[in-house]
Scaffold this motif. Structure first.
Motif, PDB file in Angstrom:
ATOM      1  N   ASP A  81      -3.738   2.046  -8.134  1.00  0.00           N
ATOM      2  CA  ASP A  81      -4.498   1.318  -9.411  1.00  0.00           C
ATOM      3  C   ASP A  81      -5.454   0.392  -8.938  1.00  0.00           C
ATOM      4  OD1 ASP A  81      -2.281   2.398 -10.794  1.00  0.00           O
ATOM      5  OD2 ASP A  81      -1.028   0.525 -10.554  1.00  0.00           O
ATOM      6  N   LEU A  82      -5.715   0.345  -7.647  1.00  0.00           N
ATOM      7  CA  LEU A  82      -6.637  -0.855  -6.954  1.00  0.00           C
ATOM      8  C   LEU A  82      -8.382  -0.371  -7.564  1.00  0.00           C
ATOM      9  CD1 LEU A  82      -7.445  -3.420  -5.566  1.00  0.00           C
ATOM     10  CD2 LEU A  82      -7.390  -1.866  -3.604  1.00  0.00           C
ATOM     11  N   GLU A  83      -8.695   0.882  -7.274  1.00  0.00           N
ATOM     12  CA  GLU A  83      -9.851   1.085  -7.420  1.00  0.00           C
ATOM     13  C   GLU A  83     -10.345   1.081  -8.867  1.00  0.00           C
ATOM     14  OE1 GLU A  83     -12.761   4.925  -6.801  1.00  0.00           O
ATOM     15  OE2 GLU A  83     -10.735   5.052  -5.863  1.00  0.00           O
ATOM     16  N   GLU A  84      -9.442   1.623  -9.772  1.00  0.00           N
ATOM     17  CA  GLU A  84      -9.807   1.414 -11.439  1.00  0.00           C
ATOM     18  C   GLU A  84      -9.695   0.044 -11.680  1.00  0.00           C
ATOM     19  OE1 GLU A  84      -8.101   3.130 -15.672  1.00  0.00           O
ATOM     20  OE2 GLU A  84      -7.074   3.364 -13.621  1.00  0.00           O
ATOM     21  N   MET A  85      -8.845  -0.839 -11.133  1.00  0.00           N
ATOM     22  CA  MET A  85      -9.012  -2.275 -11.621  1.00  0.00           C
ATOM     23  C   MET A  85     -10.146  -2.888 -11.095  1.00  0.00           C
ATOM     24  SD  MET A  85      -8.576  -5.397  -9.690  1.00  0.00           S
ATOM     25  CE  MET A  85      -8.215  -6.983 -10.317  1.00  0.00           C
ATOM     26  N   ARG A 105      -0.210  -2.128 -11.376  1.00  0.00           N
ATOM     27  CA  ARG A 105       0.947  -2.446 -11.144  1.00  0.00           C
ATOM     28  C   ARG A 105       0.756  -3.369  -9.794  1.00  0.00           C
ATOM     29  NH1 ARG A 105       2.514   3.709  -9.892  1.00  0.00           N
ATOM     30  NH2 ARG A 105       0.247   3.641  -9.876  1.00  0.00           N
ATOM     31  N   MET A 106       1.711  -4.427  -9.703  1.00  0.00           N
ATOM     32  CA  MET A 106       1.502  -5.305  -8.821  1.00  0.00           C
ATOM     33  C   MET A 106       3.005  -5.527  -7.821  1.00  0.00           C
ATOM     34  SD  MET A 106      -0.930  -8.680  -9.717  1.00  0.00           S
ATOM     35  CE  MET A 106      -0.946  -9.016  -8.067  1.00  0.00           C
ATOM     36  N   ARG A 107       2.720  -5.844  -6.504  1.00  0.00           N
ATOM     37  CA  ARG A 107       3.933  -5.656  -5.749  1.00  0.00           C
ATOM     38  C   ARG A 107       4.369  -7.138  -5.741  1.00  0.00           C
ATOM     39  NH1 ARG A 107       3.648  -6.868  -0.511  1.00  0.00           N
ATOM     40  NH2 ARG A 107       1.586  -6.192  -0.668  1.00  0.00           N
ATOM     41  N   TYR A 111       7.436  -3.037  -7.479  1.00  0.00           N
ATOM     42  CA  TYR A 111       6.166  -2.974  -8.143  1.00  0.00           C
ATOM     43  C   TYR A 111       6.674  -3.235  -9.747  1.00  0.00           C
ATOM     44  CZ  TYR A 111       3.303  -1.440  -4.464  1.00  0.00           C
ATOM     45  OH  TYR A 111       2.226  -1.373  -3.289  1.00  0.00           O
ATOM     46  N   ARG A 112       6.040  -4.202 -10.487  1.00  0.00           N
ATOM     47  CA  ARG A 112       6.062  -4.372 -11.886  1.00  0.00           C
ATOM     48  C   ARG A 112       4.655  -4.027 -12.539  1.00  0.00           C
ATOM     49  NH1 ARG A 112       7.612  -7.291  -8.028  1.00  0.00           N
ATOM     50  NH2 ARG A 112       9.409  -8.219  -9.376  1.00  0.00           N
ATOM     51  N   TRP A 113       4.556  -3.501 -13.793  1.00  0.00           N
ATOM     52  CA  TRP A 113       3.456  -3.249 -14.504  1.00  0.00           C
ATOM     53  C   TRP A 113       3.204  -4.430 -15.092  1.00  0.00           C
ATOM     54  CZ3 TRP A 113       0.214   0.769 -14.969  1.00  0.00           C
ATOM     55  CH2 TRP A 113       0.634   1.848 -14.333  1.00  0.00           C
ATOM     56  N   VAL A 114       1.681  -4.714 -15.050  1.00  0.00           N
ATOM     57  CA  VAL A 114       1.310  -6.231 -15.483  1.00  0.00           C
ATOM     58  C   VAL A 114       0.161  -5.887 -16.506  1.00  0.00           C
ATOM     59  CG1 VAL A 114       2.038  -7.792 -13.793  1.00  0.00           C
ATOM     60  CG2 VAL A 114      -0.002  -6.646 -13.662  1.00  0.00           C
ATOM     61  N   ARG A 171      -1.657  -6.926  -3.194  1.00  0.00           N
ATOM     62  CA  ARG A 171      -0.441  -6.806  -3.983  1.00  0.00           C
ATOM     63  C   ARG A 171      -0.784  -5.574  -4.970  1.00  0.00           C
ATOM     64  NH1 ARG A 171       3.457 -10.486  -3.698  1.00  0.00           N
ATOM     65  NH2 ARG A 171       3.296 -12.603  -2.395  1.00  0.00           N
ATOM     66  N   ILE A 172      -1.838  -5.405  -5.232  1.00  0.00           N
ATOM     67  CA  ILE A 172      -2.099  -4.489  -6.225  1.00  0.00           C
ATOM     68  C   ILE A 172      -1.843  -3.069  -5.710  1.00  0.00           C
ATOM     69  CG2 ILE A 172      -3.824  -3.352  -7.988  1.00  0.00           C
ATOM     70  CD1 ILE A 172      -5.149  -5.903  -7.775  1.00  0.00           C
ATOM     71  N   HIS A 173      -1.274  -2.114  -6.571  1.00  0.00           N
ATOM     72  CA  HIS A 173      -0.822  -0.658  -6.112  1.00  0.00           C
ATOM     73  C   HIS A 173      -2.125   0.107  -5.673  1.00  0.00           C
ATOM     74  CE1 HIS A 173       0.953   3.193  -6.322  1.00  0.00           C
ATOM     75  NE2 HIS A 173       2.276   2.710  -6.320  1.00  0.00           N
ATOM     76  N   PRO A 174      -1.902   0.791  -4.574  1.00  0.00           N
ATOM     77  CA  PRO A 174      -3.294   1.456  -4.215  1.00  0.00           C
ATOM     78  C   PRO A 174      -3.827   2.447  -4.879  1.00  0.00           C
ATOM     79  CG  PRO A 174      -1.374   1.418  -2.192  1.00  0.00           C
ATOM     80  CD  PRO A 174      -0.911   0.891  -3.487  1.00  0.00           C
TER      81      PRO A 174
END
Length: 733
Positions: free
Chosen positions: A414-418, A438-440, A446-449, A409-412
């Motif tokens: 943003d995933l690596e940095e997360m 960002r999560m879907r 997508y919304r920023w969390v 669900r995490i934006h592609p």
């Protein structure tokens, strides 16, 4: 007359002697009930019974069938020896060969009984029976000796000695019979060996039965000591455990209690030790108000019914002094009851504090409008709270989401940095996990969390559990994006303004230079005299206005360059005294015209500074110009300068002018700002001087400080960084 004497036959003697082993057999069976090793007593009782039966049979054979006498004696002797050995083996714990021994006893008994058909016993059988008898008794003696020799207990040594003597006697008789076969024969009318055998059998049996009774007494004493020790231990444990314990019998009579019970319930020991019943204790507590305003007998009946009808029960009671007691009772197998009282006051206080803390935590989370997540070794996936599902828009009610589903669900982007931020925290490189991504949701959007968390580590540093919160920051991110766009737009507008001003300044300076140049030529009458004197005044005004307008345009251009970061410095070693002298030469005439005194003050020694001399002079002239402008006649202006390595460098302009109000100081450093405004202005100017001075000194890495008191004057300090101070002094230069 010959006196007649009464004589007894050998048969009668043996019949009477049979009573002794018979009575001992009965005694052995009776004592067997007192001994744990009853099978041993049974073996010996059987052996004594066989001895009584043997003597009775020998008595009958002596009278009615002497030909059977030898077979009964030898067979009975072997049977008794084997039964004696079996009892010894069972008593000493050697149980492996008892079954074979029973078979041998059965075979010998059958063989002895067969003498009624074949009364003549072969010599080899007689030798075998004697050898069996001697071996059985001897082995029993040896086993007793080996088993008890290290203990040094007399009774068992006596048993071993008696058995060994009996065995030695049998072996001796066997040896004599082998050497002289006639000695194997037994006289049915009176053979001393029959009586001696009976005596030895009785001696051995008595010793072994006595040994068994002694062992039983020793075992009983040991068990009693052990039980007494365990009882003392249990009493000590019960007496010292931090709970109150009491025991009632099936009639609810108190039979045991510990000191903690009396202490917790505050019941006098005299009442407890007087044989009180459960009802008496309830009645005592009710009478002093332990159960509130309830009637005493009703409370007694109610609590008695609970006790009698419940296999086990748990209750809590708050005493009048505020102490909270937990009461647990259980019915025992014998019909009695055990009750345990525990002071749980502190536990209740902790529980209340924990509930309050949990409520506070839940209220804080609810007020913060954040969702909760957790993962760890005990969670197969990622636990998410109901609020988190609402934030991310995750449908369903399953509290645990698979890790792959969560990461999916995490934006592609943003995933690596997360994941890297998470790894940094797991490795211990960051105290907390804190990241925005960002999560879907299930709606596809997508919304920023904003996710924050903390890991719990074991002794090896491994994070086995991690929990945190998640909040929706979409609106903030949107506002930040809008703010960034507005900032970029403003910067673009500012650059456009600067470029426009620079262009306009250039376009304006070109005709102004022509106006100023031609006005100077007319004033100097280069091409001839001015026809009318008024024209001279007009041209003079044109020249001054042009210079004034050029100064304003130059200031505007410099301010625009400063805002755009386009001011270039031409650095060199500068003598601050020369900068001040140049400024005073330019401003001095105006000051003298306004009757204002100018003085200087230099700190010695004065070092050279690395700076743009033209820009420093521009700053000083602006400051002196303002000081002259706002200082009334008769005033005073002081210029101070210093430059010492390690201490600092700069200059200061202090005047005794009109001053500035404290709430106007900050505004004075903004472009196009003056204290006087509108139609009330008495002094000309654009309000660019101080902002331009601050911009020029900040380009050098320094700062400008403005201090002023309304009606008393103003002090402006310009300082340069320590790195711009040279080790070379002005005198040395």
């Amino acid at each position: 007359m010959v006196e007649e004497t009464t004589t007894f036959s050998f048969a009668a003697v043996m019949l009477v002697a049979a009573m002794a082993p018979a009575m001992l057999a009965v005694m052995a069976l009776t004592t067997a009930r007192q001994v744990e090793e009853r099978p041993a007593q049974m073996w010996w009782a059987a052996g004594l019974g066989c001895e009584a039966l043997r003597l009775s049979a020998l008595s009958a054979a002596s009278t009615f069938g002497p030909e059977y006498f030898q077979a009964v004696h030898e067979g009975g002797q072997a049977l008794i020896s084997l039964l004696l050995l079996g009892g010894a083996l069972r008593f000493l714990g050697y149980n492996d060969h008892l079954r074979a021994l029973l078979v041998a006893v059965g075979v010998i008994f059958i063989g002895t009984a067969s003498c009624l058909i074949y009364p003549t016993v072969p010599r080899i059988v007689i030798v075998a029976l004697n050898l069996c008898a001697a071996g059985g008794v001897g082995v029993a003696g040896i086993l007793f000796w080996r088993h008890y020799r290290k203990q040094g207990r007399f009774v068992f040594i006596l048993c071993a000695g008696t058995l060994l003597i009996f065995g030695t006697y049998l072996l001796t008789q066997l040896g004599r019979g082998i050497l002289d076969p006639r000695l194997l024969a037994i006289d049915p009318n009176g053979d001393w060996r029959v009586v001696l055998h009976t005596g030895l059998v009785l001696s051995c049996m008595i010793c072994m039965i006595f040994a068994a009774l002694n062992a039983a007494q020793q075992a009983k004493a040991t068990a009693e000591r052990k039980a007494e020790g365990q009882a003392r231990l249990m009493n000590a444990i019960v007496e010292n455990i931090p709970v109150g314990v009491c025991l009632f019998d099936q009639d609810l009579k108190l039979v045991a209690f510990n000191s903690e019970f009396s202490k917790l319930l505050n019941i006098p020991r005299d009442l407890l030790e007087s044989g009180a019943t459960f009802q008496d204790l309830v009645r005592y507590n009710a009478a002093r108000g332990e159960y509130g305003p309830a009637l005493t007998e009703e409370e007694v009946e109610r609590r008695t019914e609970i006790m009698m009808t419940s296999l086990q029960a748990r209750m809590e009671r708050i005493r009048p002094d505020g102490t909270v007691l937990e009461n647990r009772n259980r019915r025992l197998a014998n019909g009695g009851y055990v009750m345990v009282y525990t002071d749980i006051t502190e536990t209740k206080r902790i529980e209340a504090a924990l509930r309050q803390s949990e409520q506070r935590y839940a209220l804080a989370l609810s007020g913060a409008n954040e969702g909760i997540w957790e993962w760890g070794d005990a969670v197969q996936g990622v636990y998410v709270s109901r609020r988190l599902r609402e934030i991310v828009d995750i449908k369903g009610s399953d509290p645990v989401i698979p890790v792959d589903t969560w990461l999916g669900r995490i934006h592609p982007e943003d995933l690596e940095e997360m994941q890297e931020r998470m790894r940094e925290h797991l490795r211990g490189h960051s105290e907390y996990y804190d990241h925005e991504y960002r999560m879907r949701g299930d709606d596809g959007g997508y919304r920023w969390v904003h996710s924050r968390g903390l890991g719990v580590r074991d002794e090896s540093g491994h994070v086995y559990r991690m929990a945190g919160s998640l909040s929706d920051v979409t609106e903030r991110k949107r506002a930040e994006h809008e703010l960034l766009r507005a900032k970029e737009t403003a910067e673009m507008a500012n650059r456009t303004k600067g470029e426009f001003l620079a262009t306009m300044s250039h376009e304006l300076r070109t005709p102004l230079n022509a106006i100023i140049g031609f006005s100077e030529l007319i004033i100097q009458e280069v091409f001839g005299a001015i026809g009318h004197e008024n024209y001279r005044d007009y041209i003079q005004n044109i020249h001054e206005s042009g210079n004034h307008l050029l100064t304003i345009i130059n200031d505007i251009l410099d301010v625009s360059k400063a805002e755009a970061g386009m001011i270039d410095l031409y650095e060199e070693n500068v003598d601050l005294r020369e900068v001040i002298a140049s400024g005073l030469r330019l401003i001095g005439p105006r000051a003298r015209e306004n009757h204002i005194a100018l003085t200087t003050d230099y700190d010695e020694p004065l070092s050279m500074v690395s700076a743009d001399a033209r820009r420093l002079k521009q700053i000083l002239i602006n400051l002196l110009s303002n000081a002259v402008k706002f200082t009334p006649a008769g005033g005073h202006i002081t210029v101070r300068a210093w430059a010492t390595p390690g201490l600092g460098a700069g200059f200061q302009v202090t005047d005794t002018g009109i001053g500035i109000a404290e709430n106007d100081l900050e505004r004075m450093l903004e472009p196009f700002t003056q204290v006087e405004s509108g139609l009330s202005r008495k002094h000309e100017g654009t309000g660019l001087g101080l902002p331009l001075c601050r911009a020029l000194i900040e380009v050098h890495g320094g700062e400008l400080k403005l201090e002023s008191t309304l009606g008393e004057g103003t002090c402006i300090t310009v300082t340069l960084p320590l790195t711009r101070i040279s080790e070379k002094t002005v005198d040395a230069a």
